[in-house]
Design a protein around this motif. Structure first.
Motif, PDB file in Angstrom:
ATOM      1  N   ILE A  83       0.781  -1.259  -0.074  1.00 38.20           N
ATOM      2  CA  ILE A  83       0.001   0.075  -0.001  1.00 38.20           C
ATOM      3  C   ILE A  83       0.917   1.233  -0.019  1.00 38.20           C
ATOM      4  CG2 ILE A  83      -1.993   1.344   1.414  1.00 38.20           C
ATOM      5  CD1 ILE A  83      -2.622  -1.155   2.420  1.00 38.20           C
ATOM      6  N   ALA A  84       0.740   2.115  -0.953  1.00 37.89           N
ATOM      7  CA  ALA A  84       1.483   3.315  -1.034  1.00 37.89           C
ATOM      8  C   ALA A  84       0.395   4.797  -1.072  1.00 37.89           C
ATOM      9  CB  ALA A  84       2.193   3.240  -2.259  1.00 37.89           C
ATOM     10  N   HIS A  85       0.951   5.822  -0.492  1.00 38.94           N
ATOM     11  CA  HIS A  85       0.065   6.745  -0.275  1.00 38.94           C
ATOM     12  C   HIS A  85       1.182   7.872  -0.170  1.00 38.94           C
ATOM     13  CE1 HIS A  85      -3.076   9.800   0.717  1.00 38.94           C
ATOM     14  NE2 HIS A  85      -2.356  10.345   1.459  1.00 38.94           N
ATOM     15  N   GLY A  86       0.646   9.123  -1.516  1.00 32.42           N
ATOM     16  CA  GLY A  86       1.820  10.069  -1.716  1.00 32.42           C
ATOM     17  C   GLY A  86       1.007  11.322  -1.866  1.00 32.42           C
ATOM     18  N   SER A 104       6.502  18.095  -6.298  1.00 30.38           N
ATOM     19  CA  SER A 104       7.091  18.424  -7.623  1.00 30.38           C
ATOM     20  C   SER A 104       6.770  17.612  -8.695  1.00 30.38           C
ATOM     21  CB  SER A 104       8.620  18.392  -7.240  1.00 30.38           C
ATOM     22  OG  SER A 104       8.999  17.026  -6.875  1.00 30.38           O
ATOM     23  N   SER A 105       6.843  16.106  -8.637  1.00 28.81           N
ATOM     24  CA  SER A 105       6.410  15.271  -9.759  1.00 28.81           C
ATOM     25  C   SER A 105       5.602  14.049  -9.160  1.00 28.81           C
ATOM     26  CB  SER A 105       7.451  14.982 -10.723  1.00 28.81           C
ATOM     27  OG  SER A 105       8.540  14.110 -10.013  1.00 28.81           O
ATOM     28  N   LEU A 106       4.869  13.316 -10.148  1.00 27.54           N
ATOM     29  CA  LEU A 106       4.543  12.069  -9.626  1.00 27.54           C
ATOM     30  C   LEU A 106       5.326  11.237  -9.366  1.00 27.54           C
ATOM     31  CD1 LEU A 106       2.168  10.021  -9.304  1.00 27.54           C
ATOM     32  CD2 LEU A 106       2.208   9.688 -11.869  1.00 27.54           C
ATOM     33  N   TYR A 107       6.794  11.129 -10.131  1.00 30.52           N
ATOM     34  CA  TYR A 107       7.722   9.874 -10.065  1.00 30.52           C
ATOM     35  C   TYR A 107       8.439  10.330  -8.619  1.00 30.52           C
ATOM     36  CZ  TYR A 107       6.937   7.527 -14.333  1.00 30.52           C
ATOM     37  OH  TYR A 107       6.731   6.867 -15.435  1.00 30.52           O
ATOM     38  N   ALA A 108       8.600  11.569  -8.230  1.00 26.49           N
ATOM     39  CA  ALA A 108       9.478  11.681  -6.969  1.00 26.49           C
ATOM     40  C   ALA A 108       8.373  11.479  -5.684  1.00 26.49           C
ATOM     41  CB  ALA A 108       9.679  13.206  -6.871  1.00 26.49           C
ATOM     42  N   SER A 109       7.145  11.883  -5.761  1.00 20.62           N
ATOM     43  CA  SER A 109       6.374  11.390  -4.711  1.00 20.62           C
ATOM     44  C   SER A 109       6.039  10.033  -4.575  1.00 20.62           C
ATOM     45  CB  SER A 109       5.058  12.288  -4.952  1.00 20.62           C
ATOM     46  OG  SER A 109       5.201  13.695  -4.850  1.00 20.62           O
ATOM     47  N   ALA A 110       5.796   9.433  -5.875  1.00 25.04           N
ATOM     48  CA  ALA A 110       5.553   7.992  -5.493  1.00 25.04           C
ATOM     49  C   ALA A 110       6.719   7.252  -5.245  1.00 25.04           C
ATOM     50  CB  ALA A 110       5.137   7.510  -6.816  1.00 25.04           C
ATOM     51  N   GLY A 111       7.886   7.646  -5.619  1.00 23.33           N
ATOM     52  CA  GLY A 111       9.125   7.114  -4.854  1.00 23.33           C
ATOM     53  C   GLY A 111       9.334   7.179  -3.680  1.00 23.33           C
ATOM     54  N   GLN A 112       8.998   8.402  -2.970  1.00 31.14           N
ATOM     55  CA  GLN A 112       9.051   8.684  -1.522  1.00 31.14           C
ATOM     56  C   GLN A 112       8.191   7.769  -0.937  1.00 31.14           C
ATOM     57  OE1 GLN A 112       8.478  12.622  -0.961  1.00 31.14           O
ATOM     58  NE2 GLN A 112      10.434  13.198  -1.791  1.00 31.14           N
ATOM     59  N   ARG A 155      -0.953  19.086  -9.940  1.00 26.93           N
ATOM     60  CA  ARG A 155      -0.774  20.324  -9.060  1.00 26.93           C
ATOM     61  C   ARG A 155       0.003  20.036  -7.632  1.00 26.93           C
ATOM     62  NH1 ARG A 155      -1.676  22.086 -13.263  1.00 26.93           N
ATOM     63  NH2 ARG A 155      -3.145  23.659 -13.997  1.00 26.93           N
ATOM     64  N   ALA A 156       0.517  20.743  -7.097  1.00 25.70           N
ATOM     65  CA  ALA A 156       1.169  20.433  -5.681  1.00 25.70           C
ATOM     66  C   ALA A 156      -0.241  20.142  -4.763  1.00 25.70           C
ATOM     67  CB  ALA A 156       1.934  21.792  -5.319  1.00 25.70           C
ATOM     68  N   GLY A 157      -0.233  19.129  -3.872  1.00 30.94           N
ATOM     69  CA  GLY A 157      -1.406  19.051  -3.027  1.00 30.94           C
ATOM     70  C   GLY A 157      -2.232  17.883  -3.653  1.00 30.94           C
ATOM     71  N   ASP A 158      -2.071  17.475  -4.922  1.00 32.57           N
ATOM     72  CA  ASP A 158      -2.469  16.250  -5.687  1.00 32.57           C
ATOM     73  C   ASP A 158      -2.244  15.117  -4.611  1.00 32.57           C
ATOM     74  OD1 ASP A 158      -3.924  17.877  -7.377  1.00 32.57           O
ATOM     75  OD2 ASP A 158      -2.851  17.493  -8.909  1.00 32.57           O
ATOM     76  N   ARG A 159      -2.996  14.191  -4.471  1.00 32.28           N
ATOM     77  CA  ARG A 159      -2.835  13.135  -3.841  1.00 32.28           C
ATOM     78  C   ARG A 159      -3.271  11.646  -4.392  1.00 32.28           C
ATOM     79  NH1 ARG A 159      -7.011  15.130  -1.261  1.00 32.28           N
ATOM     80  NH2 ARG A 159      -8.774  13.773  -0.502  1.00 32.28           N
ATOM     81  N   PHE A 160      -2.624  10.590  -3.859  1.00 31.12           N
ATOM     82  CA  PHE A 160      -2.856   9.258  -4.559  1.00 31.12           C
ATOM     83  C   PHE A 160      -2.751   8.278  -3.383  1.00 31.12           C
ATOM     84  CE2 PHE A 160       1.566  10.162  -5.305  1.00 31.12           C
ATOM     85  CZ  PHE A 160       2.075   8.876  -5.017  1.00 31.12           C
ATOM     86  N   ALA A 191      -6.438  -1.756  -6.617  1.00 28.69           N
ATOM     87  CA  ALA A 191      -7.107  -0.501  -6.492  1.00 28.69           C
ATOM     88  C   ALA A 191      -6.277   0.747  -6.263  1.00 28.69           C
ATOM     89  CB  ALA A 191      -8.065  -0.584  -5.124  1.00 28.69           C
ATOM     90  N   ALA A 192      -6.828   1.906  -7.048  1.00 27.79           N
ATOM     91  CA  ALA A 192      -5.978   3.224  -6.675  1.00 27.79           C
ATOM     92  C   ALA A 192      -7.215   4.504  -6.887  1.00 27.79           C
ATOM     93  CB  ALA A 192      -5.282   3.209  -8.182  1.00 27.79           C
ATOM     94  N   GLU A 193      -6.502   5.402  -6.317  1.00 28.13           N
ATOM     95  CA  GLU A 193      -7.431   6.621  -6.208  1.00 28.13           C
ATOM     96  C   GLU A 193      -6.356   7.752  -6.284  1.00 28.13           C
ATOM     97  OE1 GLU A 193     -10.299   8.148  -2.777  1.00 28.13           O
ATOM     98  OE2 GLU A 193      -8.454   8.583  -2.475  1.00 28.13           O
ATOM     99  N   PHE A 194      -7.016   8.575  -7.125  1.00 29.34           N
ATOM    100  CA  PHE A 194      -6.214   9.841  -7.531  1.00 29.34           C
ATOM    101  C   PHE A 194      -6.951  11.256  -7.430  1.00 29.34           C
ATOM    102  CE2 PHE A 194      -2.927  12.620  -9.233  1.00 29.34           C
ATOM    103  CZ  PHE A 194      -1.676  11.931  -9.538  1.00 29.34           C
ATOM    104  N   VAL A 195      -6.567  12.035  -6.569  1.00 24.87           N
ATOM    105  CA  VAL A 195      -7.207  13.211  -6.441  1.00 24.87           C
ATOM    106  C   VAL A 195      -6.422  14.403  -7.324  1.00 24.87           C
ATOM    107  CG1 VAL A 195      -8.343  14.935  -4.964  1.00 24.87           C
ATOM    108  CG2 VAL A 195      -8.263  12.504  -4.350  1.00 24.87           C
ATOM    109  N   ASN A 196      -6.930  15.038  -8.464  1.00 21.46           N
ATOM    110  CA  ASN A 196      -6.392  15.906  -9.182  1.00 21.46           C
ATOM    111  C   ASN A 196      -7.255  17.129  -9.280  1.00 21.46           C
ATOM    112  OD1 ASN A 196      -6.186  16.435 -12.665  1.00 21.46           O
ATOM    113  ND2 ASN A 196      -4.444  16.708 -11.353  1.00 21.46           N
TER     114      ASN A 196
END
Length: 440
Positions: free
Chosen positions: A161-164, A168-176, A202-207, A228-233
């Motif tokens: 399970i991952a949450h981010g 800055s970018s999707l790859y950076a946040s998902a990597g963290q 945008r900054a603050g979008d979450r997944f 399952a996945a959720e993305f708030v854009n």
């Protein structure tokens, strides 16, 4: 005279006493020995003792010295054999011995590993390779006849399970959040029909993502599927759930049971930036005058693949004035898409050929009236160009009623509860973080 006579007498007595003493020394030991009882014979008893078994020392068999080789980009299997000092006859022997497993050797990929067992003289004694993800094939050539053994690997799927939150970018946040690049790519592929991950983030979008990792023999082997996945854009929420359809195939669906995979790709190329938007008036960079630009230009390096936006039939395939190398795909009676300035086409494609959504139909270039490499993309309704970024795309049909009920009860309800609970915990954790005091 008397004193002398007495003297002699004393000598006689002394001699007699000495003689008796000497005789006693010989007679008494003999008499004592004669009187001693005869010794009893010694009795020896044999007692059985448990003797531990002695295991003979067996020399440990020598370990085979397998050598691993990793496939490099552009290498063929014959290249790898040649680098090991082996010839085509050795490769043919391996292919023959592999039998049905040889299909795994017909197409190799960079990063794949092969194991070689070679004798001191360089001759090939063994060869190992992956038959598939769950089994390994071992060929031995050091016996009378070649042998093939298939070993099953211990495969295990572990849920992650991952949450981010995007900073800055999707790859950076998902990597963290612990996701590798391949899984981030899968997440982007799920929502690419609704979200432009270059322009829309945008900054603050979450997944939040629930996904599987695959382990083999206790070691991480690779990534599995997103469950399952959720993305708030920009405040809008998108969801995707994996579900097994009636035909046995898996697909991903939104909460209302509609396929995530839309009828059309919003963007048919991996681009770096939008170099020109849809407009009714634009100064043409080549002609130098105001002219309508009834498409979107996506700047990308020359040779970048261009994909068909949807299923359809190639209606036009060739050179078109201004557009250069140009392709038009007819998707329905009313909808078509057009692709211009290609550097080249895909070999073998022609007018009348059916293409599938995502299939490569050409490559980015700058043929025709263009000042740099880009794709000119048009979305046409009844022959009239519409803005690809804002046009309302046809909605796919939801699951049939019986499957939809099963999908909502068995998939959406439990997974949605998990996603919402995790999202709530993460937002609470962020709100509980102490704020930094500016005076400190």
């Amino acid at each position: 005279m008397e004193p002398i006579s007495w003297h002699r007498e004393r000598w006689v007595l002394a001699g007699t006493a000495m003689l008796i003493t000497l005789l006693s020394g010989f007679i008494m030991p003999a008499w004592a020995s004669a009187m001693r009882p005869s010794p009893l014979p010694e009795v020896h008893a044999l007692l059985p003792l448990a003797v531990p078994e002695i295991t003979p020392r067996i020399a440990a068999p020598e370990q085979d010295n397998w050598q691993s080789v990793r496939v490099q980009p552009g290498q063929t299997l014959s290249d790898i054999f040649a680098d090991r000092g082996l010839g085509m006859s050795d490769l043919q022997t391996v292919m023959d011995a592999a039998g049905g497993a040889s299909s795994a050797l017909h197409s190799i990929r960079p990063g794949q590993e092969f194991d070689f067992l070679q004798n001191n003289d360089g001759s090939l004694d063994g060869f190992r390779f992956e038959k598939d993800a769950a089994s390994r094939a071992t060929i031995r050539l050091d016996g009378v006849q070649p042998t093939l053994a298939i070993q099953k690997r211990d495969m295990d799927v572990r849920e992650q399970i991952a949450h981010g939150v995007i900073s800055s970018s999707l790859y950076a946040s998902a990597g963290q959040a612990g996701m590798d690049a391949a899984m981030v790519g899968k997440l982007a592929d799920l929502f690419k029909y609704d979200i432009d991950f270059v322009q829309d983030l945008r900054a603050g979008d979450r997944f939040t993502v629930i996904y599987d990792d695959v382990y083999r023999d206790g070691q991480r082997y690779g990534h599995g599927d997103i469950i399952a996945a959720e993305f708030v854009n920009q405040g809008k929420r998108y969801t995707a759930y994996r579900f097994k359809k009636a035909n046995g195939e898996f697909g991903w669906f939104s909460e209302d049971g509609r396929p995530i995979e839309k009828s059309f790709l919003r963007i048919p190329v991996d681009f770096t930036r939008i170099s020109s938007k849809f407009t009714t008036a634009r100064m043409h960079p080549v002609l130098g005058r105001m002219r309508a630009h009834k498409g979107v230009d996506y700047a990308a390096p020359s040779g970048t693949p261009i994909h068909a936006a949807g299923d359809g039939v190639i209606k036009y395939h060739g050179w078109e004035r201004g557009y250069g190398n140009f392709v038009v795909v007819q998707h329905s009676k009313t909808i078509s898409t057009a692709y211009g300035h290609m550097s080249r086409f895909v070999k073998g494609q022609h007018v009348g050929e059916h293409v599938r959504q995502g299939e490569v139909i050409g490559y980015v270039g700058m043929t025709g009236l263009a000042t740099g490499p880009h794709l000119h993309y048009e979305f046409r309704v009844n022959g009239v160009q519409r803005n690809p970024q804002t046009v309302t795309l046809p909605q796919p049909q939801p699951l049939p009623a019986a499957q939809l009920a099963k999908f909502k009860a068995q998939v959406v309800k439990p997974q949605l509860a998990r996603l919402e609970a995790l999202d709530s915990r993460m937002r609470l954790a962020r709100s509980d973080k102490p704020t930094r005091n500016s005076d400190s």
